[in-house]
Design a protein around this motif. Sequence first.
Motif, PDB file in Angstrom:
ATOM      1  N   ALA A 146      24.638  69.758  43.721  1.00  0.00           N
ATOM      2  CA  ALA A 146      25.202  68.663  42.920  1.00  0.00           C
ATOM      3  C   ALA A 146      25.483  69.125  41.494  1.00  0.00           C
ATOM      4  O   ALA A 146      26.543  68.798  40.929  1.00  0.00           O
ATOM      5  N   LEU A 147      24.570  69.908  40.912  1.00  0.00           N
ATOM      6  CA  LEU A 147      24.784  70.399  39.546  1.00  0.00           C
ATOM      7  C   LEU A 147      25.997  71.328  39.446  1.00  0.00           C
ATOM      8  O   LEU A 147      26.614  71.425  38.396  1.00  0.00           O
ATOM      9  N   ILE A 148      26.328  71.997  40.533  1.00  0.00           N
ATOM     10  CA  ILE A 148      27.487  72.883  40.525  1.00  0.00           C
ATOM     11  C   ILE A 148      28.780  72.098  40.738  1.00  0.00           C
ATOM     12  O   ILE A 148      29.796  72.381  40.100  1.00  0.00           O
ATOM     13  N   ILE A 149      28.757  71.083  41.601  1.00  0.00           N
ATOM     14  CA  ILE A 149      29.980  70.345  41.940  1.00  0.00           C
ATOM     15  C   ILE A 149      30.378  69.332  40.865  1.00  0.00           C
ATOM     16  O   ILE A 149      31.568  69.155  40.577  1.00  0.00           O
ATOM     17  N   ILE A 150      29.424  68.657  40.251  1.00  0.00           N
ATOM     18  CA  ILE A 150      29.726  67.586  39.293  1.00  0.00           C
ATOM     19  C   ILE A 150      30.613  68.056  38.134  1.00  0.00           C
ATOM     20  O   ILE A 150      31.560  67.344  37.770  1.00  0.00           O
ATOM     21  N   PRO A 151      30.390  69.217  37.532  1.00  0.00           N
ATOM     22  CA  PRO A 151      31.318  69.629  36.464  1.00  0.00           C
ATOM     23  C   PRO A 151      32.771  69.766  36.938  1.00  0.00           C
ATOM     24  O   PRO A 151      33.700  69.459  36.183  1.00  0.00           O
ATOM     25  N   PHE A 152      32.976  70.186  38.185  1.00  0.00           N
ATOM     26  CA  PHE A 152      34.341  70.274  38.717  1.00  0.00           C
ATOM     27  C   PHE A 152      34.974  68.895  38.855  1.00  0.00           C
ATOM     28  O   PHE A 152      36.172  68.734  38.648  1.00  0.00           O
ATOM     29  N   ILE A 153      34.168  67.905  39.195  1.00  0.00           N
ATOM     30  CA  ILE A 153      34.677  66.530  39.293  1.00  0.00           C
ATOM     31  C   ILE A 153      35.199  66.060  37.937  1.00  0.00           C
ATOM     32  O   ILE A 153      36.220  65.383  37.851  1.00  0.00           O
ATOM     33  N   PHE A 154      34.529  66.443  36.868  1.00  0.00           N
ATOM     34  CA  PHE A 154      34.931  66.028  35.525  1.00  0.00           C
ATOM     35  C   PHE A 154      35.977  66.954  34.903  1.00  0.00           C
ATOM     36  O   PHE A 154      36.263  66.851  33.719  1.00  0.00           O
TER      37      PHE A 154
END
Length: 177
Positions: free
Chosen positions: A60-68
């Motif tokens: 989750a910590l890796i994917i969330i920045p890509f979402i933003f």
Amino acid sequence: MFFETYKIELIKTGFLLLTLLIVRFVLTTLITKISRKKGINLARIHLINRYVSVTLFLIALIIIPFIFGTEAHDLVVIFSSVFAVIGIGLFAIWSILSNITSGIIMFFSFPYKVGDKIQIHDKDFPLEGIIEDIRAFQLHLRLENGDLVTYPNNLMLQRAVTLIQKDAIDDDSIADI
């Protein structure tokens, strides 16, 4: 203003977190059922489930920045900086790294489990007791006089150990402790 600006990103993040929670529930349920069928110790099942939770959290910590909208090269710079600092810190305190590595090795190939009575052949401080818990950094050993000893994982791999009695205590009495 923040919620209006990032409304879609927040919804995607919520969906990701909900999906990962469902995946965590399914995985921990499967791990628990399969492990119990195979006769794996309850303490080890909990440890595996903790590792699953931490892994999903890191995902989750890796994917969330890509979402933003963060670019991959920006994350590479951040992660390389963080890993460099962690690497220097771990090099400075190598015993922690040694214990973590030993904990992983013990998890996959340790011939003893929670409930076994063992004797550690340490020249200066020999020990005999029942394994109560195996953690990432140390092993908890209950001595016959009732004392609880935390013994570093790296020393468990460096010392000779004798199995005196397999399953000296059962899983139910461990849960009561």
